[in-house]
Structures are given as structure tokens and as C-alpha cells.
Design a protein around this motif. Structure first.
Motif, short mmCIF file in Angstrom:
data_model
loop_
_atom_site.label_atom_id
_atom_site.label_comp_id
_atom_site.label_asym_id
_atom_site.label_seq_id
_atom_site.Cartn_x
_atom_site.Cartn_y
_atom_site.Cartn_z
N SER A 1 0.83 -1.21 0.00
CA SER A 1 0.00 0.00 0.00
C SER A 1 0.86 1.25 0.00
O SER A 1 0.62 2.19 -0.77
N ASP B 1 2.47 1.72 -3.38
CA ASP B 1 1.55 2.21 -4.40
C ASP B 1 1.30 3.71 -4.23
O ASP B 1 1.21 4.43 -5.23
N ILE B 2 1.21 4.18 -3.00
CA ILE B 2 1.04 5.63 -2.77
C ILE B 2 2.25 6.39 -3.30
O ILE B 2 2.11 7.42 -3.98
N GLN C 1 2.11 6.40 -7.10
CA GLN C 1 1.17 7.38 -7.63
C GLN C 1 1.71 8.79 -7.52
O GLN C 1 1.48 9.63 -8.40
N THR D 1 -4.82 1.84 -4.24
CA THR D 1 -3.94 1.56 -3.09
C THR D 1 -4.47 0.39 -2.27
O THR D 1 -3.71 -0.47 -1.84
#
Length: 302
Positions: A143, A146-147, A150, A165
């Protein structure tokens, strides 16, 4: 003589007709003025629709601001709650200390020992509850990765895709943590060769070879399933990203796994790998963005 009078009469008649025509002819500049007035009236007729569009844009912008604020509040609350759950005992001890030189030294020493104590706590949890601890570790790290990815792709708090996420974290929790737990145990049991120093070579080779395909395929299929995508499209994306992903992988993971299989204890290997996964997800994001930009350039040229 009659011919001359006839010509004079014709000339006089032509001048008279020209004067009448001039009197009733609309000047060109006036025509332009009419056209502009007509366009202005037409614009006035559609102005309510434009007004509604502007109001919709303002409403959308306000909604995005509200969504961004809520996202930031949710993420901030989760971060604060996680930090509190892990460190609140030590924080309470620090707050309870009176302020003087000796207690300040004790507080500094406590902060210095905090990472070691946390690592010892994690090591104990990984030994007691290995599967759940490692699955949770992968879920959290995926998670976070992924943040970060992005953010590198140009997203901000307003445009952050929390659904993506959450899907990434769920895929890490289900598809990476448990698989990596059993896989690392398998490598330690069957490819250590009684502690031979060179055993790291086959471990890295097999992990970067067939097992990397398994990891990537499971992760991509889970992401596609959570997003309700067609599995055939997901597999097409996996095949398309295999070569650039593999090239980036052999530049990154062998050095990481050199540490994994020589220095890190078995119960902490997944923690080390998942921290590296945060960086790896950001690298993959860069690879995917470069591929997307090149595809867009090819399409524009075509």
C-alpha cells in the motif's frame, strides 16, 4: 438629334436607378454589425447552458477539494493510529519523565534503542505468528509503495486513487506475504547446502528466474480480479511488461537478495524484502510510465 436625346434620357434613368439602389442598399459595415449582433444574440441565447457548465465545474472542483481533504484526513488518521499503536508505550514513558539532565539522557537513550526494541518485537511476532505477521507486512508495504508510485506518476492528495492503493495492499496481503513466507522457507531448507557460502548464487538465480514470474503473475491477476478486469487483458499486460520489468529487476534485486540470503535472519527476510518492495514498486511505476509515454508517441506518429 433623337439619338442624342435618347442617350441622355437613358443616362439620366441609369443615374436615377443608381441613386434609388444606393438609397436602399445596406452598407457592408452595417452588414458586419448585423452579423456581430446576431452572433451576440445567439451567444446570449446559449449563455444559460454555459452558466450551468460553469456551475458544474465549480461544483466538481469543490467536490474534488472536499474529497482530497477527506482522503488526507483518512490517511493521516490511519498513519497516526498506526504510529500510536506501535510506539504509545514508549511515548508514555517519555512523557512521564521529569525534565532534567539525567532524564533527558534517559529519553535520548530510549529513542536510540527504540528501533532495536521495535525490531525485537517484530521478530518475536514473526516467530509466534509467522503467516499473519508476514502477510500484514506485505499488505502495508504494498500500500505504501503504491502511494509513492502514484506520487511519482504525478498524483496528489486530491487525485490519489485510494481504491488502487487498497487493491495493491490486498494483493500484497493475499498474494505476496503468504507465498513469500513458504518460498523463503523452502529456499532456506533445500538450497542452503549446509551453510555453504556459494548457496546464495542458486537462491538468487531461481528467485529472479521462475519465481519472479510467479510473483508478478499472481500480483497482476489479483489486481485485475479486484478491479473486475478480464483475465485475458491482465495476462496480455503481464506479457507486455515482462521484458522491461525483467531488465529493471536484474538491476535491482540481485544486490538486495545478496543481503537477504547472507545477513538477514529467516524470520526477518520478508520484512527486508517488503521494505525493498516499496522502492521496487516505484521503479516499476517509472518503467510503466516510460512505456505508456512511448506508446502514446507511437500512436501520435501513426
Amino acid at each position: 438629334m433623337r439619338a442624342l436625346s435618347t442617350l441622355s434620357f437613358a443616362s439620366l434613368a441609369m443615374k436615377s436607378l443608381h441613386g434609388v439602389a444606393t438609397a436602399f442598399t445596406v452598407p457592408r459595415s452595417y452588414n458586419r454589425g448585423l452579423s456581430h449582433a446576431a452572433l451576440s444574440s445567439k451567444a446570449t441565447e446559449i449563455s444559460p447552458e454555459l452558466k450551468r457548465n460553469n456551475e458544474l465545474k465549480k461544483f466538481t472542483s469543490t467536490s474534488l477539494d472536499t474529497t482530497g481533504f477527506l482522503n488526507a484526513a483518512v490517511l493521516g488518521s490511519l498513519f497516526i493510529a498506526s504510529v500510536y499503536a506501535i510506539f504509545h508505550h514508549d511515548a508514555e514513558k517519555l512523557v512521564a519523565l521529569p525534565v532534567n539532565a539525567d532524564h533527558a539522557k534517559a529519553a535520548v537513550a530510549m529513542l536510540h534503542d527504540l528501533p532495536t526494541e521495535w525490531l525485537a518485537w517484530y521478530d518475536d511476532e514473526a516467530l509466534k505468528y509467522p503467516l499473519m505477521t508476514k502477510a500484514s507486512t506485505s499488505g502495508i508495504c504494498y500500500s505504501v509503495g503504491d502511494i509513492f508510485a502514484q506520487g511519482l506518476a504525478g498524483k496528489n492528495v486530491k487525485t490519489l486513487d485510494l481504491g488502487r492503493t487498497a487493491r495493491s495492499g490486498a494483493a500484497g496481503f493475499i498474494g505476496h506475504g503468504p507465498v513469500a513466507h513458504y518460498w523463503l522457507n523452502f529456499l532456506d531448507k533445500f538450497l542452503s547446502f549446509n551453510g555453504a557460502w556459494w548457496s546464495v548464487i542458486p537462491k538468487i538465480a531461481i528467485d529472479q528466474g521462475p519465481m519472479s514470474i510467479v510473483y508478478n503473475t499472481i500480483y497482476s491477476l489479483l489486481l485485475g480480479a479486484f478491479a473486475f478486469r478480464d483475465p485475458r487483458d491482465v495476462m496480455r499486460d503481464v506479457r507486455a511488461a515482462f521484458i522491461p520489468g525483467f531488465v529493471a529487476s536484474i538491476r535491482f534485486w540481485p544486490l538486495v537478495h545478496l543481503v537477504t540470503f547472507t545477513v538477514i535472519p529467516l524470520e526477518l527476510q520478508l520484512l527486508w524484502v517488503d521494505v525493498a518492495e516499496i522502492i521496487w514498486v516505484c521503479i516499476l511505476s517509472g518503467v510503466n510510465n516510460e512505456k505508456l509515454n512511448s506508446d502514446n508517441m507511437d500512436e501520435s506518429k501513426a
